[in-house]
Enzyme design. Structure first.
Site, PDB file in Angstrom:
ATOM      1  N   HIS A   1       0.851  -1.198   0.000  1.00  0.00           N
ATOM      2  CA  HIS A   1       0.000   0.000   0.000  1.00  0.00           C
ATOM      3  C   HIS A   1       0.886   1.246   0.000  1.00  0.00           C
ATOM      4  O   HIS A   1       1.440   1.631   1.031  1.00  0.00           O
ATOM      5  CB  HIS A   1      -0.896  -0.015   1.239  1.00  0.00           C
TER       6      HIS A   1
ATOM      7  N   HIS B   1       1.388   5.264  -2.297  1.00  0.00           N
ATOM      8  CA  HIS B   1       0.796   6.195  -3.274  1.00  0.00           C
ATOM      9  C   HIS B   1       1.927   6.789  -4.095  1.00  0.00           C
ATOM     10  O   HIS B   1       2.456   7.857  -3.760  1.00  0.00           O
ATOM     11  CB  HIS B   1       0.013   7.300  -2.553  1.00  0.00           C
TER      12      HIS B   1
ATOM     13  N   GLN C   1      -9.531   9.232  -4.932  1.00  0.00           N
ATOM     14  CA  GLN C   1      -9.173  10.034  -3.751  1.00  0.00           C
ATOM     15  C   GLN C   1     -10.318  10.930  -3.269  1.00  0.00           C
ATOM     16  O   GLN C   1     -10.511  11.121  -2.074  1.00  0.00           O
ATOM     17  CB  GLN C   1      -7.952  10.906  -4.083  1.00  0.00           C
TER      18      GLN C   1
ATOM     19  N   HIS D   1      -9.386   1.799   0.255  1.00  0.00           N
ATOM     20  CA  HIS D   1      -9.241   2.484   1.531  1.00  0.00           C
ATOM     21  C   HIS D   1     -10.587   2.369   2.243  1.00  0.00           C
ATOM     22  O   HIS D   1     -11.625   2.603   1.616  1.00  0.00           O
ATOM     23  CB  HIS D   1      -8.917   3.971   1.328  1.00  0.00           C
TER      24      HIS D   1
ATOM     25  N   GLU E   1     -10.961   5.024   7.130  1.00  0.00           N
ATOM     26  CA  GLU E   1      -9.740   5.680   7.607  1.00  0.00           C
ATOM     27  C   GLU E   1     -10.147   6.952   8.348  1.00  0.00           C
ATOM     28  O   GLU E   1     -10.075   8.069   7.829  1.00  0.00           O
ATOM     29  CB  GLU E   1      -8.777   6.009   6.459  1.00  0.00           C
TER      30      GLU E   1
ATOM     31  N   ASP F   1       2.577   3.379   2.669  1.00  0.00           N
ATOM     32  CA  ASP F   1       1.560   4.400   2.416  1.00  0.00           C
ATOM     33  C   ASP F   1       2.138   5.671   1.790  1.00  0.00           C
ATOM     34  O   ASP F   1       1.876   5.966   0.645  1.00  0.00           O
ATOM     35  CB  ASP F   1       0.782   4.722   3.707  1.00  0.00           C
TER      36      ASP F   1
HETATM   37 FE   FE2 Z   1      -3.406   5.145   1.641  1.00  0.00          FE
END
Ligand code: FE2
Length: 437
Positions: A64, A66, A159, A217, A220, A316
């Protein structure tokens, strides 16, 4: 039999904290040709690598990250509050200036950092809330260009939401059509709870249409009312997608009451959903609305692991609007995980190591252990066992991919100069000998 490479005298992970036998690992082409007791293989004609008792493992998996956002820290400005919301706002500004070459250059740099530190498989989310899909097109190209170094899998990540973003559903479909490997999502970020549930249903419908797995996701937030994971588990079972669904962050689980968590963990186990903890980001991003006591904001790693639910650990962020630190080290992420999850029991450290190796490989369908006839993808770490790997976060002495040496780091050696002229080596390991010396 002749080999291309023979690695002498290593301990194979998982060691199980036993006095692991030293073995030689022989490689021919892209395959592990033999694993035998140390000193018993003929290495004539092969490149010989002296393991000297080091730990040898399948490569790390970063499940995971980005890559479209990596190394943008400070652009156009730093996230001074350090909060998730300022991170999202900063990214929204930076996203306006993304170019094809900009994304490729930064992502490649971060990939080199990860490969040098032993990562062989990277699963990257890519923000697809962009009508031109600039970042996705760049990373699809890069996926081919780095295939000699690492297996890169791309996740279509909305996102800004799917229902809450103009043409969100069309952009997700287009991202999958262009070649994304996995379907991402962010149900807790939709405007309403109902929209979040509708998003989950859309993701599974898209999975039916495309045949792709899901890696979203989910929850979160510290809001204990954020409960989309149960919908994910239910659809996973109804659609027969056990083992093909991954849920990232799930930090709200750290705030659920125990009765609800008990129910949720049972259905997660039945659904075979993999949970990704991202402790580097979440220990700084969560708990921001708390005064004291302040929540840790991480999912229930220890409890999930004990129940046999597949738990993995992601990096991440690497120097992006959400997290200004990081160097692409999966051992850094895992070190943070064992601290935040309080997994410093002796056996827990060994279980935790699987969260960046075997567990993470299982979630991706790749080899979960080193064996004869298996792929010659491996790392040799400058330490003796998994607990020491987490403590020292040592360099990767060698990294092999498909039998080829793709990265190496010379062993470091620190010394201390005493006032009497002596030079004392420092190894960061316990002196040999017990209380009686
Ligand atoms: Fe993430």
């Amino acid at each position: 039999m002749s080999f291309d490479v023979v690695i002498r005298s290593v301990r194979l992970a998982p060691t199980g904290d036993a006095a692991a036998q030293l073995v030689d690992v022989a490689v021919t082409g892209p395959t592990i040709a033999a694993i035998r007791p140390a000193g018993t293989l003929d290495s004539a004609g092969a490149v010989e690598l002296p393991g000297d008792g080091r730990l040898c493992s399948i490569p790390f998996v970063d499940p995971h990250v980005h890559l479209d956002a990596v190394l943008t820290v400070g652009e156009p400005h730093h996230n001074e509050s350090g909060t998730l919301i300022e991170g999202i706002q900063t990214w929204a500004e930076r996203k306006q200036t993304l170019t094809h070459e900009d994304v490729k250059r930064r992502a490649l740099e971060a990939i080199l950092w990860e490969v040098a530190q032993g990562t062989g498989l990277i699963r990257s989310h890519v923000d697809v809330c962009d009508p031109s899909l600039v970042a996705l097109r760049a990373l699809l190209e890069l996926r081919q260009e780095v295939a000699d170094l690492v297996e890169l899998r791309l996740i279509a990540f909305p996102q800004d939401g799917i229902l809450s973003f103009p043409d969100g559903e069309a952009l997700m479909r287009e991202a999958m059509r262009l070649g994304c490997d996995l379907i991402g999502g962010i149900p807790h970020y939709e405007w309403t709870r109902e929209d979040g549930i509708a998003e989950v249903q859309f993701l599974f419908d898209l999975a039916r249409e495309t045949g792709a797995g899901i890696d979203l996701h989910c929850d979160e937030t510290d809001d204990e009312q954020s409960r989309f994971l149960e919908h994910v588990a239910a659809r996973t079972m109804r659609d027969g997608m056990q083992g093909r669904v991954v849920a990232g962050h799930t930090t709200a689980m750290g705030s659920y009451n125990d009765a609800y968590s008990f129910k949720l963990l049972q259905i997660l186990r039945r659904a075979g959903v993999t949970i990704v903890a991202n402790p580097l980001d979440n220990i700084v991003l969560q708990g921001r609305f708390d005064s004291y006591p302040k929540r840790r904001g991480m999912t229930r790693v220890k409890e999930l692991d004990r129940l046999g639910i597949n738990v993995v650990c992601g990096h991440d962020s690497i120097m992006d609007p959400w997290y200004p630190l990081g160097r692409g080290s999966m051992l850094d992420a895992l070190s943070m995980l064992v601290h935040v999850a309080q997994m410093t029991g002796r056996s827990e450290l060994f279980s935790a190591f699987a969260m960046i190796t075997g567990n993470a490989a299982r979630a991706s369908g790749t080899a979960t252990e080193l064996r004869e006839g298996g792929p010659a993808d491996l790392v040799v770490l400058d330490c003796e066992d998994e607990a020491e790997a987490i403590r020292l976060r040592p360099p990767c002495r060698w990294v092999l991919r498909q039998g080829r040496l793709v990265a190496e780091t010379p062993s470091g050696a620190s010394v201390v100069h005493r006032g009497d002229g002596r030079t004392v080596p420092v190894t960061f390991t316990k002196p040999r000998g017990g209380p009686t010396g």
